[in-house]
Design a protein around this motif. Sequence first.
Motif, PDB file in Angstrom:
ATOM      1  N   SER A 160     114.187  81.060  60.199  1.00  0.00           N
ATOM      2  CA  SER A 160     114.077  80.533  61.564  1.00  0.00           C
ATOM      3  C   SER A 160     115.409  80.597  62.302  1.00  0.00           C
ATOM      4  CB  SER A 160     113.573  79.081  61.535  1.00  0.00           C
ATOM      5  OG  SER A 160     112.306  79.011  60.935  1.00  0.00           O
ATOM      6  N   LEU A 161     116.500  80.225  61.634  1.00  0.00           N
ATOM      7  CA  LEU A 161     117.811  80.261  62.278  1.00  0.00           C
ATOM      8  C   LEU A 161     118.245  81.691  62.579  1.00  0.00           C
ATOM      9  CD1 LEU A 161     119.721  77.478  60.306  1.00  0.00           C
ATOM     10  CD2 LEU A 161     118.766  77.357  62.617  1.00  0.00           C
ATOM     11  N   THR A 162     117.893  82.620  61.696  1.00  0.00           N
ATOM     12  CA  THR A 162     118.193  84.024  61.971  1.00  0.00           C
ATOM     13  C   THR A 162     117.452  84.502  63.199  1.00  0.00           C
ATOM     14  OG1 THR A 162     118.607  84.482  59.631  1.00  0.00           O
ATOM     15  CG2 THR A 162     118.089  86.368  61.040  1.00  0.00           C
ATOM     16  N   ALA A 163     116.163  84.160  63.271  1.00  0.00           N
ATOM     17  CA  ALA A 163     115.370  84.548  64.440  1.00  0.00           C
ATOM     18  C   ALA A 163     115.937  83.937  65.726  1.00  0.00           C
ATOM     19  CB  ALA A 163     113.920  84.121  64.247  1.00  0.00           C
ATOM     20  N   MET A 164     116.323  82.669  65.662  1.00  0.00           N
ATOM     21  CA  MET A 164     116.883  81.996  66.836  1.00  0.00           C
ATOM     22  C   MET A 164     118.209  82.621  67.246  1.00  0.00           C
ATOM     23  SD  MET A 164     115.952  78.109  65.685  1.00  0.00           S
ATOM     24  CE  MET A 164     116.999  77.347  66.917  1.00  0.00           C
ATOM     25  N   SER A 165     119.027  83.015  66.273  1.00  0.00           N
ATOM     26  CA  SER A 165     120.304  83.648  66.581  1.00  0.00           C
ATOM     27  C   SER A 165     120.102  84.980  67.289  1.00  0.00           C
ATOM     28  CB  SER A 165     121.107  83.853  65.291  1.00  0.00           C
ATOM     29  OG  SER A 165     122.298  84.549  65.542  1.00  0.00           O
ATOM     30  N   ILE A 202     113.023  80.531  71.805  1.00  0.00           N
ATOM     31  CA  ILE A 202     113.950  79.831  70.916  1.00  0.00           C
ATOM     32  C   ILE A 202     113.516  78.382  70.744  1.00  0.00           C
ATOM     33  CG2 ILE A 202     116.311  78.954  70.708  1.00  0.00           C
ATOM     34  CD1 ILE A 202     117.251  81.550  72.015  1.00  0.00           C
ATOM     35  N   GLN A 203     113.119  77.754  71.854  1.00  0.00           N
ATOM     36  CA  GLN A 203     112.644  76.370  71.770  1.00  0.00           C
ATOM     37  C   GLN A 203     111.426  76.262  70.862  1.00  0.00           C
ATOM     38  OE1 GLN A 203     112.032  75.467  75.946  1.00  0.00           O
ATOM     39  NE2 GLN A 203     113.919  74.246  76.010  1.00  0.00           N
ATOM     40  N   GLU A 204     110.504  77.180  71.021  1.00  0.00           N
ATOM     41  CA  GLU A 204     109.294  77.151  70.205  1.00  0.00           C
ATOM     42  C   GLU A 204     109.625  77.385  68.728  1.00  0.00           C
ATOM     43  OE1 GLU A 204     105.530  76.746  68.916  1.00  0.00           O
ATOM     44  OE2 GLU A 204     106.325  76.271  70.921  1.00  0.00           O
ATOM     45  N   ALA A 244     110.336  75.408  63.249  1.00  0.00           N
ATOM     46  CA  ALA A 244     111.197  75.243  62.081  1.00  0.00           C
ATOM     47  C   ALA A 244     111.277  73.782  61.663  1.00  0.00           C
ATOM     48  CB  ALA A 244     112.595  75.777  62.381  1.00  0.00           C
ATOM     49  N   LEU A 245     111.376  72.877  62.645  1.00  0.00           N
ATOM     50  CA  LEU A 245     111.434  71.451  62.329  1.00  0.00           C
ATOM     51  C   LEU A 245     110.155  70.997  61.634  1.00  0.00           C
ATOM     52  CD1 LEU A 245     112.885  68.747  62.510  1.00  0.00           C
ATOM     53  CD2 LEU A 245     111.910  68.450  64.806  1.00  0.00           C
ATOM     54  N   ALA A 246     109.013  71.460  62.153  1.00  0.00           N
ATOM     55  CA  ALA A 246     107.737  71.095  61.538  1.00  0.00           C
ATOM     56  C   ALA A 246     107.634  71.660  60.122  1.00  0.00           C
ATOM     57  CB  ALA A 246     106.578  71.601  62.392  1.00  0.00           C
ATOM     58  N   GLU A 247     108.124  72.878  59.913  1.00  0.00           N
ATOM     59  CA  GLU A 247     108.054  73.498  58.593  1.00  0.00           C
ATOM     60  C   GLU A 247     108.950  72.769  57.598  1.00  0.00           C
ATOM     61  OE1 GLU A 247     109.025  77.552  59.326  1.00  0.00           O
ATOM     62  OE2 GLU A 247     106.941  78.155  59.608  1.00  0.00           O
ATOM     63  N   VAL A 248     110.136  72.360  58.052  1.00  0.00           N
ATOM     64  CA  VAL A 248     111.033  71.621  57.160  1.00  0.00           C
ATOM     65  C   VAL A 248     110.395  70.307  56.740  1.00  0.00           C
ATOM     66  CG1 VAL A 248     113.211  70.365  57.039  1.00  0.00           C
ATOM     67  CG2 VAL A 248     113.159  72.677  57.968  1.00  0.00           C
ATOM     68  N   ARG A 249     109.812  69.595  57.687  1.00  0.00           N
ATOM     69  CA  ARG A 249     109.143  68.339  57.349  1.00  0.00           C
ATOM     70  C   ARG A 249     108.018  68.568  56.351  1.00  0.00           C
ATOM     71  NH1 ARG A 249     108.819  65.987  63.548  1.00  0.00           N
ATOM     72  NH2 ARG A 249     110.918  65.086  63.611  1.00  0.00           N
ATOM     73  N   ALA A 250     107.231  69.607  56.581  1.00  0.00           N
ATOM     74  CA  ALA A 250     106.123  69.893  55.670  1.00  0.00           C
ATOM     75  C   ALA A 250     106.634  70.328  54.304  1.00  0.00           C
ATOM     76  CB  ALA A 250     105.226  70.981  56.269  1.00  0.00           C
ATOM     77  N   THR A 251     107.740  71.083  54.284  1.00  0.00           N
ATOM     78  CA  THR A 251     108.293  71.544  53.018  1.00  0.00           C
ATOM     79  C   THR A 251     108.794  70.387  52.189  1.00  0.00           C
ATOM     80  OG1 THR A 251     108.909  73.681  53.954  1.00  0.00           O
ATOM     81  CG2 THR A 251     110.078  72.976  51.969  1.00  0.00           C
ATOM     82  N   VAL A 252     109.533  69.481  52.812  1.00  0.00           N
ATOM     83  CA  VAL A 252     110.053  68.320  52.089  1.00  0.00           C
ATOM     84  C   VAL A 252     108.912  67.485  51.542  1.00  0.00           C
ATOM     85  CG1 VAL A 252     111.354  66.179  52.328  1.00  0.00           C
ATOM     86  CG2 VAL A 252     112.206  68.267  53.392  1.00  0.00           C
ATOM     87  N   GLY A 253     107.818  67.431  52.261  1.00  0.00           N
ATOM     88  CA  GLY A 253     106.655  66.689  51.796  1.00  0.00           C
ATOM     89  C   GLY A 253     105.813  67.456  50.799  1.00  0.00           C
TER      90      GLY A 253
END
Length: 363
Positions: free
Chosen positions: A194-199, A223-225, A230-239
């Motif tokens: 995600s960060l690569t894509a945003m960059s 980029i906003q989307e 990415a934030l939603a994916e991180v939350r789901a991954t941690v869970g």
Amino acid sequence: MTPADTSSPSYLTAPVSPWERWAWVFAGVWLVFLVYPVIETFQATDSVAVTALGLVFIAAFAVVYLSGYGWLAHRPWLVFGLLVALALATATIIGIEAIGLTPYLGVYSALMLPSPWWPRTTLAVALLPLLSLVAGDGFPVFFFLMVWPIIIGMVLLRLFTEGEHRADESRAMLALVAERERVARDVHDVLGHSLTAMSIKAELAARLIDVDPERARAELESIQETARQALAEVRATVGGLRAGNLEAELAAAPQVLADAGIETRVLGSVADTDPRHRTLLAWVLREAVTNVVRHSRASCVVVELGPRGITVTDDGTGLAGPAGGTTPEGNGLRGMRERVSDAGGTLELLDARPGTRVQVVLP
């Protein structure tokens, strides 16, 4: 049946088993053997007061012994000290016959006293019956045939129980480490891509802001989307809830590569792959595309899908890297290898001349 170690982390604390909860009932069964000290108390003296005192000592011994497996189990040294004191008090009345209480001392020491002291105290108690030799009563055959085997049996029970607890703790620690590695690997894969894509999108928007403001605005919105996703994916991954989606990755990969000025060709489709491995292939594709954008300086990428796996080939700088040296294996590639290996497959990083081929073969 040993007291819980309060220094252990809470996630390693095993639930109380019925064996531990009802230990006092098990201990109570053996109190029937107190009949021998009781008989000796009646035979030791003609004084009613002394006899009564001896019976009080024995009764107190029984109560403390049972309490040591119940509400006083958390204070084993106090219980053991009281048992020793009551046994000595009883010995003042019935003499050497008080060694009939040593089995209880030995069993309690073996089962309840903490490490590293319990082996020493148990051995000392087990040797107490030899005092009968000093008293001239002969060798304690009763203890050799019955009491000592009981104490030895409780020692073995303690050793087996502690071994089982250590094995449970080891399994819990290994599971915790594996879970940490999974979360770290998943977060790396999610954020890295995600960060690569945003960059890439940010660089593109910066170039277009004067030339094509509307296109630049669209890239900034993208980029906003991407950030929200990415934030939603991180939350789901941690869970532990996120799973890769091969179809979604196949749709996203050409867009990310196009933003970096890289052409994409896809040979095959999701239908050509083994359904059992599509989640794994999605992770591999995501990481491979991220590596291409970051390191390859490629102009074209070919993604090949088949029933045995996936191949991602670029025409970039290859394994030697832009500086001519060997490119080190990073966390992303290491994570891919671990995922593929766990599935029973192999991952190879090959020199495509020009470029690099990431080839995953699955069973």
